[in-house]
Design a protein around this motif. Sequence first.
Motif, PDB file in Angstrom:
ATOM      1  N   GLU A  98      81.879 -12.632 -19.211  1.00  0.00           N
ATOM      2  CA  GLU A  98      81.126 -12.172 -20.387  1.00  0.00           C
ATOM      3  C   GLU A  98      79.708 -11.752 -20.047  1.00  0.00           C
ATOM      4  O   GLU A  98      78.986 -11.275 -20.918  1.00  0.00           O
ATOM      5  N   LEU A  99      79.300 -11.964 -18.802  1.00  0.00           N
ATOM      6  CA  LEU A  99      77.937 -11.609 -18.405  1.00  0.00           C
ATOM      7  C   LEU A  99      77.943 -10.365 -17.525  1.00  0.00           C
ATOM      8  O   LEU A  99      78.900 -10.120 -16.789  1.00  0.00           O
ATOM      9  N   THR A 100      76.864  -9.600 -17.609  1.00  0.00           N
ATOM     10  CA  THR A 100      76.738  -8.408 -16.751  1.00  0.00           C
ATOM     11  C   THR A 100      76.457  -8.842 -15.311  1.00  0.00           C
ATOM     12  O   THR A 100      76.175 -10.020 -15.039  1.00  0.00           O
ATOM     13  N   VAL A 101      76.499  -7.867 -14.422  1.00  0.00           N
ATOM     14  CA  VAL A 101      76.157  -8.120 -13.017  1.00  0.00           C
ATOM     15  C   VAL A 101      74.768  -8.745 -12.932  1.00  0.00           C
ATOM     16  O   VAL A 101      74.562  -9.765 -12.259  1.00  0.00           O
ATOM     17  N   TYR A 102      73.832  -8.134 -13.634  1.00  0.00           N
ATOM     18  CA  TYR A 102      72.451  -8.636 -13.635  1.00  0.00           C
ATOM     19  C   TYR A 102      72.405 -10.105 -14.074  1.00  0.00           C
ATOM     20  O   TYR A 102      71.815 -10.960 -13.408  1.00  0.00           O
ATOM     21  N   GLU A 103      73.075 -10.383 -15.186  1.00  0.00           N
ATOM     22  CA  GLU A 103      73.032 -11.743 -15.741  1.00  0.00           C
ATOM     23  C   GLU A 103      73.750 -12.754 -14.849  1.00  0.00           C
ATOM     24  O   GLU A 103      73.313 -13.903 -14.724  1.00  0.00           O
ATOM     25  N   ASN A 104      74.848 -12.319 -14.227  1.00  0.00           N
ATOM     26  CA  ASN A 104      75.549 -13.214 -13.310  1.00  0.00           C
ATOM     27  C   ASN A 104      74.647 -13.627 -12.150  1.00  0.00           C
ATOM     28  O   ASN A 104      74.599 -14.806 -11.774  1.00  0.00           O
ATOM     29  N   ILE A 105      73.937 -12.653 -11.592  1.00  0.00           N
ATOM     30  CA  ILE A 105      73.074 -12.953 -10.439  1.00  0.00           C
ATOM     31  C   ILE A 105      71.909 -13.847 -10.861  1.00  0.00           C
ATOM     32  O   ILE A 105      71.464 -14.716 -10.109  1.00  0.00           O
ATOM     33  N   GLU A 106      71.455 -13.657 -12.091  1.00  0.00           N
ATOM     34  CA  GLU A 106      70.302 -14.416 -12.592  1.00  0.00           C
ATOM     35  C   GLU A 106      70.640 -15.888 -12.896  1.00  0.00           C
ATOM     36  O   GLU A 106      69.767 -16.765 -12.851  1.00  0.00           O
ATOM     37  N   THR A 107      71.920 -16.143 -13.189  1.00  0.00           N
ATOM     38  CA  THR A 107      72.327 -17.465 -13.698  1.00  0.00           C
ATOM     39  C   THR A 107      71.718 -18.680 -12.978  1.00  0.00           C
ATOM     40  O   THR A 107      71.158 -19.558 -13.645  1.00  0.00           O
ATOM     41  N   ASP A 137      74.354  -3.243 -15.205  1.00  0.00           N
ATOM     42  CA  ASP A 137      74.739  -3.473 -16.599  1.00  0.00           C
ATOM     43  C   ASP A 137      76.256  -3.496 -16.812  1.00  0.00           C
ATOM     44  O   ASP A 137      76.735  -3.602 -17.933  1.00  0.00           O
ATOM     45  N   LEU A 138      76.989  -3.403 -15.717  1.00  0.00           N
ATOM     46  CA  LEU A 138      78.451  -3.458 -15.832  1.00  0.00           C
ATOM     47  C   LEU A 138      78.919  -4.914 -15.855  1.00  0.00           C
ATOM     48  O   LEU A 138      78.206  -5.823 -15.430  1.00  0.00           O
ATOM     49  N   PHE A 139      80.153  -5.097 -16.331  1.00  0.00           N
ATOM     50  CA  PHE A 139      80.760  -6.424 -16.343  1.00  0.00           C
ATOM     51  C   PHE A 139      81.684  -6.548 -15.129  1.00  0.00           C
ATOM     52  O   PHE A 139      82.158  -5.525 -14.608  1.00  0.00           O
ATOM     53  N   GLN A 149      82.578  -9.380  -5.092  1.00  0.00           N
ATOM     54  CA  GLN A 149      82.196 -10.391  -4.112  1.00  0.00           C
ATOM     55  C   GLN A 149      80.738 -10.208  -3.676  1.00  0.00           C
ATOM     56  O   GLN A 149      80.050 -11.193  -3.415  1.00  0.00           O
ATOM     57  N   LEU A 150      80.263  -8.951  -3.634  1.00  0.00           N
ATOM     58  CA  LEU A 150      78.842  -8.751  -3.339  1.00  0.00           C
ATOM     59  C   LEU A 150      77.984  -9.428  -4.411  1.00  0.00           C
ATOM     60  O   LEU A 150      76.961 -10.040  -4.105  1.00  0.00           O
ATOM     61  N   VAL A 151      78.425  -9.334  -5.655  1.00  0.00           N
ATOM     62  CA  VAL A 151      77.707 -10.005  -6.744  1.00  0.00           C
ATOM     63  C   VAL A 151      77.773 -11.525  -6.537  1.00  0.00           C
ATOM     64  O   VAL A 151      76.774 -12.231  -6.698  1.00  0.00           O
ATOM     65  N   GLY A 152      78.954 -12.012  -6.126  1.00  0.00           N
ATOM     66  CA  GLY A 152      79.106 -13.445  -5.849  1.00  0.00           C
ATOM     67  C   GLY A 152      78.158 -13.905  -4.750  1.00  0.00           C
ATOM     68  O   GLY A 152      77.562 -14.983  -4.836  1.00  0.00           O
ATOM     69  N   VAL A 153      78.008 -13.073  -3.722  1.00  0.00           N
ATOM     70  CA  VAL A 153      77.099 -13.415  -2.622  1.00  0.00           C
ATOM     71  C   VAL A 153      75.648 -13.340  -3.100  1.00  0.00           C
ATOM     72  O   VAL A 153      74.841 -14.231  -2.808  1.00  0.00           O
ATOM     73  N   ALA A 154      75.333 -12.317  -3.870  1.00  0.00           N
ATOM     74  CA  ALA A 154      73.964 -12.174  -4.398  1.00  0.00           C
ATOM     75  C   ALA A 154      73.599 -13.387  -5.257  1.00  0.00           C
ATOM     76  O   ALA A 154      72.500 -13.929  -5.153  1.00  0.00           O
ATOM     77  N   ARG A 155      74.542 -13.819  -6.088  1.00  0.00           N
ATOM     78  CA  ARG A 155      74.293 -14.982  -6.942  1.00  0.00           C
ATOM     79  C   ARG A 155      74.083 -16.237  -6.097  1.00  0.00           C
ATOM     80  O   ARG A 155      73.228 -17.082  -6.397  1.00  0.00           O
ATOM     81  N   ALA A 156      74.867 -16.358  -5.013  1.00  0.00           N
ATOM     82  CA  ALA A 156      74.726 -17.538  -4.143  1.00  0.00           C
ATOM     83  C   ALA A 156      73.374 -17.550  -3.430  1.00  0.00           C
ATOM     84  O   ALA A 156      72.873 -18.601  -3.066  1.00  0.00           O
ATOM     85  N   LEU A 157      72.814 -16.349  -3.219  1.00  0.00           N
ATOM     86  CA  LEU A 157      71.590 -16.255  -2.415  1.00  0.00           C
ATOM     87  C   LEU A 157      70.311 -16.216  -3.228  1.00  0.00           C
ATOM     88  O   LEU A 157      69.219 -16.336  -2.673  1.00  0.00           O
TER      89      LEU A 157
END
Length: 222
Positions: A98-107, A137-139, A149-157
Amino acid sequence: MLLELKNVFKWVNSGGNRVFLLKDINLQIAQGSFVSVMGPSGSGKSTLLNILGMLDTFDEGEYFFNEQPVHQLKEKFRSRLFKENIGFVFQAYHLIDELTVYENIETPLLYKKVSSSERKALVSDMLDRFNIVGKKDLFPSQLSGGQQQLVGVARALIGKPKLLLADEPTGNLNSKQGEEIMEVFKRLNQEGVTIIQVTHSEKNAEYGSQIIELLDGRIISR
Ligand code: ADP
Ligand code: MG
């Protein structure tokens, strides 16, 4: 040493018997290492990684992270140690739909004392670094597996962890996407991030400098 496991056992009780998931694990990981954990399915790789990532507990033995006795820490302190030092990447990404790429990384930053302007700057850096500014802004469902997975890595970092743990991070990716993730890991490690990854791929394992092999919950070679 960044972390150390001493005589760690984990078991579950089944029909009055102890079924061991991990047996007498002894492990020392120095800051700056890049370690690959290998072994057949069911050998305990995820269990080990989850313990290192403080997402799971164990029944016997000791775990020191940055000299801190993780096995003795109360949940609150363990959780703080995790947030301040560890990033986790999952095989199936575990992004929030339910969150955008931006919001996922920010979490992860929302659970820390980071001002909103600083959050913006940090997320922008990550988007830049992984060439996904145009996707912000994409989901997740609108992205390829490799991009997710790049988003997953960005969020982890995003929290600048000392330790990155990754459980089969390329398991759902094609070989080109997988290679891209491994190149990201390689660069991060060169920048000083300690990495422990679980992988089935010899090729991915070669990105690291050490292989730990598990069988039936025991380390059989290192
Ligand atoms: P791997 O990641 O190497 O495939 P796992 O660490 O997921 O292995 O699991 C190791 C073994 O422990 C497997 O046989 C699995 O079925 C079992 N297992 C994992 N978690 C539990 C649990 N909570 N209760 C019972 N058995 C478990
Ligand atoms: Mg596993």
